[in-house]
Design an enzyme around this catalytic site. Structure first.
Site, PDB file in Angstrom:
ATOM      1  N   HIS A  53      43.699  21.949  -9.733  1.00 21.19           N
ATOM      2  CA  HIS A  53      44.108  23.740  -8.607  1.00 21.19           C
ATOM      3  C   HIS A  53      45.015  22.826  -7.424  1.00 21.19           C
ATOM      4  O   HIS A  53      45.737  21.640  -7.159  1.00 21.19           O
ATOM      5  CB  HIS A  53      42.508  22.930  -8.247  1.00 21.19           C
ATOM      6  CG  HIS A  53      41.702  23.775  -9.488  1.00 21.19           C
ATOM      7  ND1 HIS A  53      39.699  23.428  -8.559  1.00 21.19           N
ATOM      8  CD2 HIS A  53      41.228  24.001 -10.572  1.00 21.19           C
ATOM      9  CE1 HIS A  53      39.236  24.033  -9.749  1.00 21.19           C
ATOM     10  NE2 HIS A  53      40.099  24.016 -10.780  1.00 21.19           N
ATOM     11  N   GLU A  55      44.507  22.719  -4.566  1.00 16.45           N
ATOM     12  CA  GLU A  55      44.310  22.099  -3.279  1.00 16.45           C
ATOM     13  C   GLU A  55      44.229  20.568  -3.978  1.00 16.45           C
ATOM     14  O   GLU A  55      44.877  19.873  -3.067  1.00 16.45           O
ATOM     15  CB  GLU A  55      42.801  21.970  -3.684  1.00 16.45           C
ATOM     16  CG  GLU A  55      42.010  23.669  -2.583  1.00 16.45           C
ATOM     17  CD  GLU A  55      41.494  24.517  -3.938  1.00 16.45           C
ATOM     18  OE1 GLU A  55      40.484  25.263  -3.520  1.00 16.45           O
ATOM     19  OE2 GLU A  55      42.029  24.608  -4.350  1.00 16.45           O
ATOM     20  N   CYS A  79      36.388  24.786  -4.830  1.00 15.93           N
ATOM     21  CA  CYS A  79      35.323  24.455  -5.852  1.00 15.93           C
ATOM     22  C   CYS A  79      34.656  23.413  -5.034  1.00 15.93           C
ATOM     23  O   CYS A  79      35.187  22.594  -4.886  1.00 15.93           O
ATOM     24  CB  CYS A  79      36.479  24.340  -6.997  1.00 15.93           C
ATOM     25  SG  CYS A  79      36.639  22.217  -7.481  1.00 15.93           S
TER      26      CYS A  79
END
Length: 364
Positions: A53, A55, A79
């Site tokens: 992801h 991040e 998430c």
């Protein structure tokens, strides 16, 4: 930090996310930037295929010292469910030293929705939500539509003449739009998760439905054909060198002799409900996590979709050519009785490609 700076940094995060459009598979395309002392020190987006992801990509670039006391701008709620690395993005941020997080949109995925923010707040991180929320919604409108409507966000693409014709009555249409327009059309293909057409269009054009821009071929979308009566056969180009996970045929025929005409390397999906056929297709595509669906087909099918209220927007490539009554309109009879019954659309975007005009219009 001033509001104008916050807006600028979130716009930079949105820009990162748009760079991942069409490449993230089943996952949303997310972008983020990290700010320290009012300067961007790192930026990241979701990786091709959806993992890692955004991040995780960002945090992995930096040392603990660089992360400590910084501000994160991210387009979607981090998430809360754990990935292959054994931790969630919310947990990763919580343990990073980041002091505050600015978020554009909540994640509707029940594994995360609200839970990601809760993890951040429990870690004493300051959380600010709804930054450029409309822009964030547009960024992941297909992903959000999957959850809200159990279908993809649907775009029809038309190359039309100045007076709204898609071809001559003899079906000749090459080329109404110019090369710049056609190249941008291929970019839209690359940014879509699926591209849908009908057996009639395949018969007329023998289309491959691929992205043919150098370097973007691998981002060609899932190919989808609506062939109710199974009227195609394995001799068309689209069936050659394809894989089952790359091509779906939706039909409502139980004629086994016709089924045998199709190669085995495709996904044949049968629906017996002819009345609800189109809705069933869109529901199935949503279950396959197709977020943004592009339709490239003829007047009859596109009109059927429009009248069924299953289209969200139309991408027009309007050329400088006038065809008149020698041409076919992009939409058929809508059975209107008065002007107030007509369908209205708002302009979302316009671009000029030499003498062609690109108009992205969304239904009100």
């Amino acid at each position: 930090m001033s509001n104008s700076l916050k807006t600028y940094f979130m716009k930079q995060a949105l820009l990162e996310a748009y760079r991942a459009m069409g490449t993230t598979g089943k996952n949303p395309n997310v972008g983020c930037v990290l700010v320290k002392n009012n300067f961007i020190i790192a930026r990241a987006r979701t990786s091709p295929g959806g993992r890692p992801h955004a991040e995780e990509n960002l945090v992995s670039q930096l040392s603990k010292t660089e992360l400590n006391g910084s501000s994160l701008f991210v387009t979607l709620e981090p998430c809360a469910h754990k990935g292959k690395n054994g931790t969630s993005c919310a947990e990763l941020i919580s343990n990073s030293g980041i002091k505050e997080v600015f978020i554009s949109n909540y994640d509707p995925d029940l594994r995360t929705s609200g839970k990601g923010l809760e993890i951040l707040r429990k870690s004493k991180i300051h959380v600010f939500t709804d930054f450029l929320v409309n822009e964030g919604h547009d960024l992941n409108i297909g992903y959000l539509t999957n959850f809200s409507s159990n279908r993809p966000f649907v775009t029809i693409k038309f190359a039309i003449s100045l007076d709204g014709k898609i071809a001559l009555k003899n079906k000749n249409s090459k080329w109404i739009s110019n090369e710049l327009s056609r190249n941008f059309g291929h970019m839209i293909r690359a940014q879509s998760d699926g591209i849908l057409t009908t057996n009639s269009t395949i018969k007329e054009d023998d289309s491959m439905l691929t992205c043919r821009l150098n370097g973007l071929e691998k981002y060609s979308p899932l190919k989808i054909i609506v062939d109710r009566g199974l009227k195609l056969n394995e001799n068309y180009s689209i069936f050659k060198n394809t894989k089952k996970e790359n091509l779906i045929i939706y039909h409502c025929s139980n004629d086994k002799s016709k089924i045998k005409k199709y190669p085995k390397n495709i996904d044949l999906v049968y629906f017996n409900n002819k009345k609800n056929f189109l809705n069933l297709i869109l529901n199935d595509l949503a279950n396959r996590k197709i977020k943004n669906l592009l339709i490239e087909s003829g007047t009859t099918f596109c009109s059927e979709m429009i009248k069924a209220n299953l289209v969200d927007q139309i991408a027009f490539f309007r050329s400088n050519k006038i065809i008149g009554n020698d041409g076919l309109p992009f939409v058929n009879n809508l059975s209107l009785k008065k002007i107030s019954d007509s369908i209205s659309m708002k302009v979302i975007d316009t671009k000029f490609f030499d003498n062609d005009i690109y108009e992205l219009r969304r239904f009100n």
